[in-house]
Scaffold this motif. Structure first.
Motif, PDB file in Angstrom:
ATOM      1  N   GLN A   1       0.820  -1.209   0.000  1.00  0.00           N
ATOM      2  CA  GLN A   1       0.000   0.000   0.000  1.00  0.00           C
ATOM      3  C   GLN A   1       0.855   1.259   0.000  1.00  0.00           C
ATOM      4  N   ALA A   2       1.986   1.241   0.690  1.00  0.00           N
ATOM      5  CA  ALA A   2       2.878   2.400   0.701  1.00  0.00           C
ATOM      6  C   ALA A   2       3.397   2.696  -0.699  1.00  0.00           C
ATOM      7  N   ILE A   3       3.840   1.660  -1.382  1.00  0.00           N
ATOM      8  CA  ILE A   3       4.344   1.842  -2.750  1.00  0.00           C
ATOM      9  C   ILE A   3       3.229   2.331  -3.658  1.00  0.00           C
ATOM     10  N   LYS A   4       2.044   1.789  -3.491  1.00  0.00           N
ATOM     11  CA  LYS A   4       0.903   2.207  -4.305  1.00  0.00           C
ATOM     12  C   LYS A   4       0.586   3.681  -4.096  1.00  0.00           C
ATOM     13  N   MET A   5       0.556   4.130  -2.847  1.00  0.00           N
ATOM     14  CA  MET A   5       0.280   5.536  -2.571  1.00  0.00           C
ATOM     15  C   MET A   5       1.329   6.447  -3.186  1.00  0.00           C
ATOM     16  N   LEU A   6       2.599   6.061  -3.043  1.00  0.00           N
ATOM     17  CA  LEU A   6       3.672   6.892  -3.578  1.00  0.00           C
ATOM     18  C   LEU A   6       3.655   6.912  -5.103  1.00  0.00           C
ATOM     19  N   ARG A   7       3.364   5.792  -5.722  1.00  0.00           N
ATOM     20  CA  ARG A   7       3.269   5.754  -7.187  1.00  0.00           C
ATOM     21  C   ARG A   7       2.151   6.667  -7.676  1.00  0.00           C
ATOM     22  N   ASN A   8       1.005   6.594  -7.018  1.00  0.00           N
ATOM     23  CA  ASN A   8      -0.117   7.442  -7.419  1.00  0.00           C
ATOM     24  C   ASN A   8       0.229   8.917  -7.257  1.00  0.00           C
ATOM     25  N   GLN A   9       0.892   9.242  -6.158  1.00  0.00           N
ATOM     26  CA  GLN A   9       1.246  10.636  -5.923  1.00  0.00           C
ATOM     27  C   GLN A   9       2.260  11.126  -6.952  1.00  0.00           C
ATOM     28  N   GLN A  10       3.241  10.307  -7.248  1.00  0.00           N
ATOM     29  CA  GLN A  10       4.273  10.710  -8.200  1.00  0.00           C
ATOM     30  C   GLN A  10       3.747  10.789  -9.633  1.00  0.00           C
ATOM     31  N   SER A  11       2.740   9.989  -9.933  1.00  0.00           N
ATOM     32  CA  SER A  11       2.160  10.045 -11.273  1.00  0.00           C
ATOM     33  C   SER A  11       1.447  11.368 -11.510  1.00  0.00           C
ATOM     34  N   ALA A  12       0.832  11.895 -10.468  1.00  0.00           N
ATOM     35  CA  ALA A  12       0.040  13.114 -10.619  1.00  0.00           C
ATOM     36  C   ALA A  12       0.790  14.371 -10.198  1.00  0.00           C
ATOM     37  N   ASN A  13       1.612  14.270  -9.148  1.00  0.00           N
ATOM     38  CA  ASN A  13       2.278  15.457  -8.595  1.00  0.00           C
ATOM     39  C   ASN A  13       3.745  15.174  -8.303  1.00  0.00           C
ATOM     40  N   PRO A  14       4.543  14.890  -9.322  1.00  0.00           N
ATOM     41  CA  PRO A  14       5.934  14.487  -9.086  1.00  0.00           C
ATOM     42  C   PRO A  14       6.812  15.581  -8.482  1.00  0.00           C
ATOM     43  N   SER A  15       6.402  16.846  -8.595  1.00  0.00           N
ATOM     44  CA  SER A  15       7.219  17.927  -8.036  1.00  0.00           C
ATOM     45  C   SER A  15       6.870  18.233  -6.591  1.00  0.00           C
ATOM     46  N   LYS A  16       5.870  17.549  -6.043  1.00  0.00           N
ATOM     47  CA  LYS A  16       5.385  17.834  -4.703  1.00  0.00           C
ATOM     48  C   LYS A  16       6.040  16.888  -3.700  1.00  0.00           C
ATOM     49  N   PRO A  17       6.676  17.405  -2.642  1.00  0.00           N
ATOM     50  CA  PRO A  17       7.259  16.488  -1.644  1.00  0.00           C
ATOM     51  C   PRO A  17       6.158  15.829  -0.815  1.00  0.00           C
ATOM     52  N   TRP A  18       6.526  14.759  -0.140  1.00  0.00           N
ATOM     53  CA  TRP A  18       5.549  14.016   0.653  1.00  0.00           C
ATOM     54  C   TRP A  18       6.116  13.672   2.022  1.00  0.00           C
ATOM     55  N   PHE A  19       5.175  13.430   2.951  1.00  0.00           N
ATOM     56  CA  PHE A  19       5.490  12.965   4.300  1.00  0.00           C
ATOM     57  C   PHE A  19       4.716  11.683   4.539  1.00  0.00           C
ATOM     58  N   MET A  20       5.413  10.611   4.917  1.00  0.00           N
ATOM     59  CA  MET A  20       4.774   9.334   5.190  1.00  0.00           C
ATOM     60  C   MET A  20       5.147   8.871   6.589  1.00  0.00           C
ATOM     61  N   PHE A  21       4.114   8.630   7.396  1.00  0.00           N
ATOM     62  CA  PHE A  21       4.274   8.080   8.748  1.00  0.00           C
ATOM     63  C   PHE A  21       3.946   6.595   8.651  1.00  0.00           C
ATOM     64  N   TYR A  22       4.987   5.758   8.753  1.00  0.00           N
ATOM     65  CA  TYR A  22       4.884   4.330   8.441  1.00  0.00           C
ATOM     66  C   TYR A  22       5.055   3.535   9.727  1.00  0.00           C
ATOM     67  N   ASN A  23       3.964   2.882  10.180  1.00  0.00           N
ATOM     68  CA  ASN A  23       3.932   2.232  11.490  1.00  0.00           C
ATOM     69  C   ASN A  23       3.558   0.756  11.365  1.00  0.00           C
ATOM     70  N   PRO A  24       4.516  -0.138  11.166  1.00  0.00           N
ATOM     71  CA  PRO A  24       4.161  -1.566  11.082  1.00  0.00           C
ATOM     72  C   PRO A  24       3.656  -2.091  12.416  1.00  0.00           C
ATOM     73  N   GLY A  25       2.967  -3.229  12.383  1.00  0.00           N
ATOM     74  CA  GLY A  25       2.503  -3.863  13.617  1.00  0.00           C
ATOM     75  C   GLY A  25       3.635  -4.447  14.429  1.00  0.00           C
ATOM     76  N   ALA A  26       4.745  -4.797  13.785  1.00  0.00           N
ATOM     77  CA  ALA A  26       5.916  -5.306  14.492  1.00  0.00           C
ATOM     78  C   ALA A  26       6.511  -4.186  15.352  1.00  0.00           C
ATOM     79  N   ASN A  27       7.113  -4.525  16.501  1.00  0.00           N
ATOM     80  CA  ASN A  27       7.247  -5.848  17.078  1.00  0.00           C
ATOM     81  C   ASN A  27       6.264  -6.058  18.222  1.00  0.00           C
ATOM     82  N   HIS A  28       5.119  -5.402  18.127  1.00  0.00           N
ATOM     83  CA  HIS A  28       4.087  -5.532  19.149  1.00  0.00           C
ATOM     84  C   HIS A  28       3.454  -6.913  19.059  1.00  0.00           C
ATOM     85  N   ALA A  29       2.976  -7.404  20.219  1.00  0.00           N
ATOM     86  CA  ALA A  29       2.164  -8.622  20.176  1.00  0.00           C
ATOM     87  C   ALA A  29       0.874  -8.324  19.414  1.00  0.00           C
ATOM     88  N   PRO A  30       0.304  -9.312  18.771  1.00  0.00           N
ATOM     89  CA  PRO A  30       0.751 -10.706  18.709  1.00  0.00           C
ATOM     90  C   PRO A  30       1.960 -10.869  17.796  1.00  0.00           C
TER      91      PRO A  30
END
Length: 809
Positions: free
Chosen positions: A239-268
């Motif tokens: 999903q991260a790659i998909k979002m970035l691809r979509n953004q770059q296809s439409a607005n390649p000159s616009k910078p982006w901020f991504m807050f990426y929070n995997p479930g690891a290493n929290h239980a379960p």
């Protein structure tokens, strides 16, 4: 002809008309029309005579050369777990970024997830953000509200207003549980906090095989199943790659901020078997041996200074300690326990590496598309390693939140299934201490670095000249927002959307990028978490001897310790008796900071008490709840509360096919939950008590044929068990006839910390019972409505009402 003089009224009208026309003409020429004070065009009656000005309507652009920003935030991982810091867990993506950037050795957090995440979003101390604890532990005080206030604008809002695209992937644990519903207040959700896209889960944790997913502002089902190769870590990277691809296809000159929070290493702790197998035997020496081994590696790598000492695995006096946080010495374990505990560490390690490899796909995409060079990457963890697995570890971490002990016999039955969909595992406290080496304690303990010291690696090829270097300056999670603001070249406004803002609590870390030996610019940092307290100032740390979840109170009687962390990095030598005046000064400083930062009152009550506090909702308290089929899952925080009380479930159902089957009502999962369903012509009710086998199962002694029915069950609570579980009797009904009955017990606290919601007509995520597979949709008839009541009226009285309602239909 003689003209008559104008009357005074007519003259007044003419004057008014002329004056009005003049005013209109003046207004027409004015550039300051209405709210558009900076409009510089001309507006006349005819567009052909007017001049447009796009200035006020042009979106603001980011400063020239502003970098993309990617913040990767793991859960529950101390300083000594990962390979760049000397640990045994191979992290190829993290190592790649460390080789191209900087590794920080004294970066600190709040000791708990929701609070730390709030500091990373706002740059203010967690208590100013209303996040004294996790959102499920909120209370009616400013620092405990569980809601980021309008006085603390997020970095996403500021970046969005300054020309950035903004994305949030993975875990969000900053929405009050009352708002986690289809009708909840969306202002607290990511899209209400400055993020344009969200894909992940809203809550403390989720099943990595069957996650509770939200896309933007609505709940969705996972795109695949574990049998089809699904795991949340992979899905998030997709999903991260998909979002970035979509953004770059439409607005390649616009910078982006991504807050990426995997479930690891929290239980379960969930991971593909091939990654678990990579660590077979690597933790057989035990957690104490690991601490000795990894400390040497950390010193060799420059993560810790020479002479750093190990601290005890059980440093707190028995009278002050929380028994659930005790570490059982390795040499006291029997063979089964050693085998189980070692394997639990293997699962956790596989989980961590697998997630890092998936993140590597995102980094590779940025490199392949030429974006990585000007992307400021932060890669960190939110608190020390989690000790919520208790001294014995668990195949169902939900036991901890219910105050229910784990059984070695039960755990051993599932040893070969750890990491897979059949378990909800968490390793024992010994590994929490080991992976937080060399410090005392672990997650939740804010008075020691075992709870607050975390890995942080920063990489920015275009902006950081130094590669593969270590930075020792003392910093905190509140310092990330000021760093981003300085790097981008913008400021946090003093007034945002009409609200005067809290000052930033942190300082920028940018000075460390090219100044390895520069002294830290941070002067002070206070800590407060679940009864624990700490105060760092100019290289000294004063801390209390107090354990969370002990319900001891008497905070005025706490013993304070003192550590000179500039010289004693592991906080091994208490100097309180030697420098009492320093202790007094730091205690005074803590009091000052606590009041400035709204940190009072302090709360050390048990988790089950904290999580069970009744909180205000837009829905008034009631005794009857009505649910309809095939709606989105109703999260536990806003669903009917059947904990510690008698309750009844009634469903009006019409069966049109003799083979009708499926879920009528379900809430929770196989690790804690209950469900009413039809199978093989029989009515079933299963209460799955913390996943302990066998399931509490009740099956009707009659077959269900086509027709209209009121189907239901009734639980009458008669008392409490030794662990506060509710004991009582259960009756299963078809219309007003009892078709099964027997003793039953129910959980004292939640089904899961943020697990499967309440569903009618199907079961989302993981199935409550092994008697069916999700989604187990009801077929062969229709469900009109399901009611759940916690009132005292008898089941038969309610059944009569339900039958009358169905008759009216």
């Amino acid at each position: 002809m003689r003209l008559k003089p104008w009357s005074s009224t007519a003259l007044a009208c003419m004057v008014a008309l002329v004056t009005g026309m003049a005013a209109y003409a003046a207004e027409e020429q004015s550039q300051n029309v209405g709210p558009y004070k900076d409009f510089k065009g001309v507006m006349k009656l005819d567009v052909r005579d007017s001049k447009a000005d796009w200035g006020p309507f042009t979106p603001k652009k980011a400063p020239a050369g502003a970098p993309n920003i990617l913040f990767i935030l793991y859960d529950d991982t101390g300083l000594s777990a990962w390979s760049p810091y000397g640990g045994r867990i191979n992290m190829p993506t993290l190592q790649k970024l460390a080789d191209r950037g900087l590794m920080y050795t004294q970066w600190h957090t709040t000791a708990l997830c929701s609070p730390t995440r709030s500091t990373l979003l706002t740059g203010r101390n967690n208590t100013l953000n209303g996040m004294s604890a996790i959102t499920e532990g909120s209370n009616g005080f400013p620092g405990w509200s569980g809601r980021i206030p309008p006085q603390a604008a997020t970095i996403a809002q500021i970046l969005q207003d300054n020309g950035y695209s903004t994305f949030w992937l993975g875990k969000n644990h900053n929405v009050p549980e009352q708002d986690l519903a289809e009708g909840g207040d969306r202002r607290t959700w990511p899209l209400g906090q400055g993020f344009e896209r969200f894909y992940g889960f809203i809550g403390g944790e989720t099943n990595q095989w069957y996650p509770d997913l939200v896309e933007d502002n609505h709940f969705i089902e996972p795109p695949a199943t574990p049998e089809e190769g699904y795991h949340l870590s992979k899905d998030l990277a997709d999903q991260a790659i998909k979002m970035l691809r979509n953004q770059q296809s439409a607005n390649p000159s616009k910078p982006w901020f991504m807050f990426y929070n995997p479930g690891a290493n929290h239980a379960p702790h969930h991971a593909p078997q091939e990654y678990i197998d990579k660590y077979k035997g690597k933790f057989d020496d035990g957690y104490e041996a690991y601490r000795t081994w990894v400390l040497e590696r950390m010193i060799e790598k420059g993560v810790l200074p020479k002479g750093t000492k190990l601290t005890p695995i059980n440093p707190m006096p028995e009278s002050m300690a929380n028994k659930a946080d005790y570490v059982r010495p390795w040499n006291t374990l029997n063979a089964d326990e050693k085998r189980l505990f070692s394997h639990m560490a293997e699962v956790w390690a596989g989980f961590s590496e697998y997630t890092d490899v998936q993140i590597g796909r995102v980094i590779d995409y940025l490199e392949q598309t030429g974006q990585l060079d000007n992307t400021l990457v932060f890669y960190a963890a939110d608190n020390g390693t989690s000790g919520e697995g208790t001294p014995n570890g668990s195949v169902n971490e939900n036991n901890f939140f219910n105050g229910y002990p784990d059984s070695l016999a039960e755990n051993m039955k599932l040893i070969d299934k750890l990491g897979g969909p059949d378990t909800y595992g968490h390793f024992p406290t010994g590994w929490a201490v080991a992976f937080s080496t060399p410090f005392q304690m672990f997650k939740r303990y804010s008075q020691y670095s075992g709870g607050t010291s975390d890995p942080l690696i920063i990489s920015w090829p275009k902006g950081i000249k130094a590669h593969g270097e270590v930075r020792d300056q003392y910093h905190h999670s509140v310092d990330i927002v000021p760093t981003i603001l300085e790097v981008v070249g913008i400021e946090m406004p003093k007034v945002y959307r009409g609200v005067e803002q809290f000052p930033l609590s942190g300082v920028s870390m940018r000075y460390t990028f090219d100044a390895a030996q520069a002294p830290t610019r941070k002067k002070r940092q206070f800590y407060a978490m679940l009864g624990t307290r700490g105060m760092w100032e100019d290289g000294w740390l004063a801390s209390t001897v107090h354990a969370p979840f002990t319900d001891k109170g008497h905070f005025d009687q706490d013993q304070w310790q003192l550590y000179h962390v500039d010289e004693d990095r592991s906080e091994s030598t208490d100097l309180a008796d030697k420098y009492p005046e320093k202790v007094a000064a730091l205690k005074k400083a803590w009091d000052e900071e606590a009041r400035i930062n709204l940190a009072l009152p302090i709360d050390d009550r048990p988790a089950a008490v904290l999580l069970g506090v009744e909180r205000p909702s837009t829905e008034p308290p009631r005794e009857r709840y009505v649910y309809y089929p095939n709606t989105a899952p109703v999260p536990e925080g806003v669903a009917v509360n059947v904990r510690n009380r008698s309750y009844k479930i009634l469903a009006n159902v019409e069966i049109t096919d003799a083979n009708a089957a499926g879920v009528i009502f379900a809430h929770g999962s196989r690790f804690g939950g209950h469900a009413l369903f039809i199978k093989n012509h029989k009515l079933y009710y299963v209460y799955n008590f913390l996943g302990i086998k066998p399931e509490q199962k009740f099956v009707s002694n009659v077959d269900l044929k086509p027709g209209k029915y009121t189907l239901g069950m009734e639980f009458n609570r008669t008392g409490a068990g030794p662990h506060h579980e509710s004991m009582g009797s259960m009756k299963l009904y078809v219309n007003d006839q009892v078709v099964a009955e027997g003793p039953m017990k129910t959980q004292p606290a939640k089904f899961t910390l943020s697990g499967d919601g309440l569903c009618v007509g199907y079961d989302s995520g993981d199935a409550v019972s092994a008697e069916y597979k999700t989604p187990g949709r009801f077929h062969g008839g229709t469900i009109d409505v399901v009611g759940v009541t916690v009132e005292k009226a008898s089941y038969r009285d309610l059944e009569a009402e339900a039958a009358a309602a169905m008759a009216r239909d």
